[in-house]
Enzyme design. Structure first.
Site, PDB file in Angstrom:
ATOM      1  N   ASP A  21      45.968  49.335  35.522  1.00  0.00           N
ATOM      2  CA  ASP A  21      45.848  48.140  34.681  1.00  0.00           C
ATOM      3  C   ASP A  21      44.690  47.244  35.120  1.00  0.00           C
ATOM      4  OD1 ASP A  21      48.362  49.331  34.292  1.00  0.00           O
ATOM      5  OD2 ASP A  21      49.179  47.469  33.506  1.00  0.00           O
ATOM      6  N   GLY A 280      46.779  58.515  34.896  1.00  0.00           N
ATOM      7  CA  GLY A 280      46.837  57.187  34.295  1.00  0.00           C
ATOM      8  C   GLY A 280      45.859  57.005  33.151  1.00  0.00           C
ATOM      9  N   GLU A 281      45.216  55.837  33.092  1.00  0.00           N
ATOM     10  CA  GLU A 281      44.302  55.524  31.995  1.00  0.00           C
ATOM     11  C   GLU A 281      42.872  55.336  32.460  1.00  0.00           C
ATOM     12  OE1 GLU A 281      43.501  51.979  28.714  1.00  0.00           O
ATOM     13  OE2 GLU A 281      45.555  52.573  29.138  1.00  0.00           O
TER      14      GLU A 281
END
Length: 388
Positions: A21, A280-281
């Site tokens: 994030d 993840g991203e």
């Protein structure tokens, strides 16, 4: 482009993962500040973790400015004044402080409130992108959906990134100098280099067994963290006790322990590897921009919904690949995500026979995926249109 707003933008982020994030949010904040000269205030709840990818950050300071971005400590309750600006972004449904929401709603000129969502290749993204949700007090919250289609919110990519990558990859001395600077030894120009940043999975053991029997050297570059838990049988001591710069050899396989690096350093690491295993991203998208083949270890969700997201992306990524290559790459990713140690070995061996066309596809994919307009540009356009 000149600043389209007279007021600042506030972006709130709760740190969940060092490269997750906060990684996405920090990249976006920097790009908005440096490329669009927007006054960005980034509120972060865990500066100590944030400092792992931003070494210049001082976790003891409640407010500081780095790379054109004002970084504020987000404490609970909030102990720094929040003054509404032009835009208020909550990153990945981090849930804004009640005091911030109340102040925003009570403002004579409320900010444009945006929920920046996670990246997805699923079809429903286009229909939800930009939709408002009434929050009371005469203010809407708009859902901003990053995605791969022209109708989505786009993908984070700095304007100079591809040129920097191409210049780096044009000279093999760059990668060798990088490995040396990271304390890695014994890597030759023609050796196979694989970077690893994954969650725990039994599939890693299967791949290491295979790589250790390779006819040519294989170097696995892995940071301390969750990936190492799956490599415990290959380490002479507990994963928690290994140190950056250490190297462990098993046949043709050398496992190198990486030091923590900043975001620019991680990009260069991805550019320097022959194959990247990411999670993840943030690292998932940066692996695509690296123009190298990769495995995406997606975060596991209940009822295997993560596999739905994986399948959606794989359909897009493989659209222009020959069917036999597409099937091989898909099977490799599915086997890795389903912890199938034996199957992942077979699919890895199969995919090596398609190395050249898969690399060519990996080089073309970033150009096709970006569709000429990145997320920051689309976000600025979205805000400008909404504030008319």
């Amino acid at each position: 482009m000149t600043n389209p707003h007279s007021n600042h933008w506030d972006i709130f982020c709760a740190v969940v993962d060092n490269y997750g994030d906060i990684g996405v949010t920090w990249r976006l904040s920097k790009q908005l500040a440096l490329e669009y000269q927007l006054p960005i205030v980034l509120w972060v709840d865990d500066l100590k973790s944030f400092a792992h990818i931003l070494p210049a950050l001082d976790p003891a300071l409640g407010s500081q400015t780095l790379e054109g971005v004002t970084i504020n400590q987000w404490n609970t309750p909030l102990d720094l004044d929040y003054t509404p600006g032009a835009v208020l972004i909550e990153a990945f449904a981090c849930e804004l402080p009640e005091s911030v929401k109340a102040t925003a709603k009570a403002s004579s000129e409320p900010p444009l409130w945006i929920n920046l969502e996670y990246l997805s290749a699923e079809d429903w993204v286009d229909g939800c992108h930009g939709l408002p949700s009434f929050q009371g007090g005469g203010i809407n919250k708009y859902f901003y959906m990053p995605g791969f289609s022209a109708a989505s919110g786009g993908l984070i990519c700095e304007k100079s990134l591809f040129d920097e990558r191409d210049a780096w990859q044009a000279d093999s001395a760059n990668k060798l100098n990088l490995f040396k600077s990271l304390g890695l030894s014994g890597i030759e120009d023609d050796d196979k280099v694989i970077s690893l940043f994954s969650y725990e999975t039994l599939a890693l053991g299967g791949l290491c067994d295979l790589w250790s029997q390779s006819s040519t050297p294989v170097h696995l570059l892995v940071p301390k963290g969750r990936s190492l838990s799956s490599l415990a049988s290959y380490l002479p001591k507990a994963p928690a006790d290994v140190e950056p710069g250490e190297q462990f050899c098993h046949g043709a396989l050398s496992i190198h322990i990486l030091p923590m690096t900043d975001q620019a350093g991680y990009d260069r690491l991805l550019w320097s590897a022959d194959f990247n295993i990411v999670r993840g991203e943030d690292s998932f998208l940066r692996a695509q921009w690296a123009s190298r083949p990769f495995i995406w270890h997606i975060y596991q969700q209940e009822e295997d919904y993560h596999l739905v997201k994986l399948e959606a992306f794989m359909r897009l990524y493989c659209d222009n690949l020959a069917p036999e290559i597409a099937d091989c790459w898909k099977n490799l990713n599915l086997a890795f995500n389903q912890q199938q140690a034996d199957a992942v070995q077979q699919h890895w061996q199969n995919i090596e026979s398609f190395a050249s066309p898969l690399l060519a596809h990996a080089k073309q994919w970033p150009i096709d995926a970006l569709k000429t307009t990145d997320l920051a540009t689309r976000l600025v356009q979205f805000v400008k249109k909404s504030l008319r």
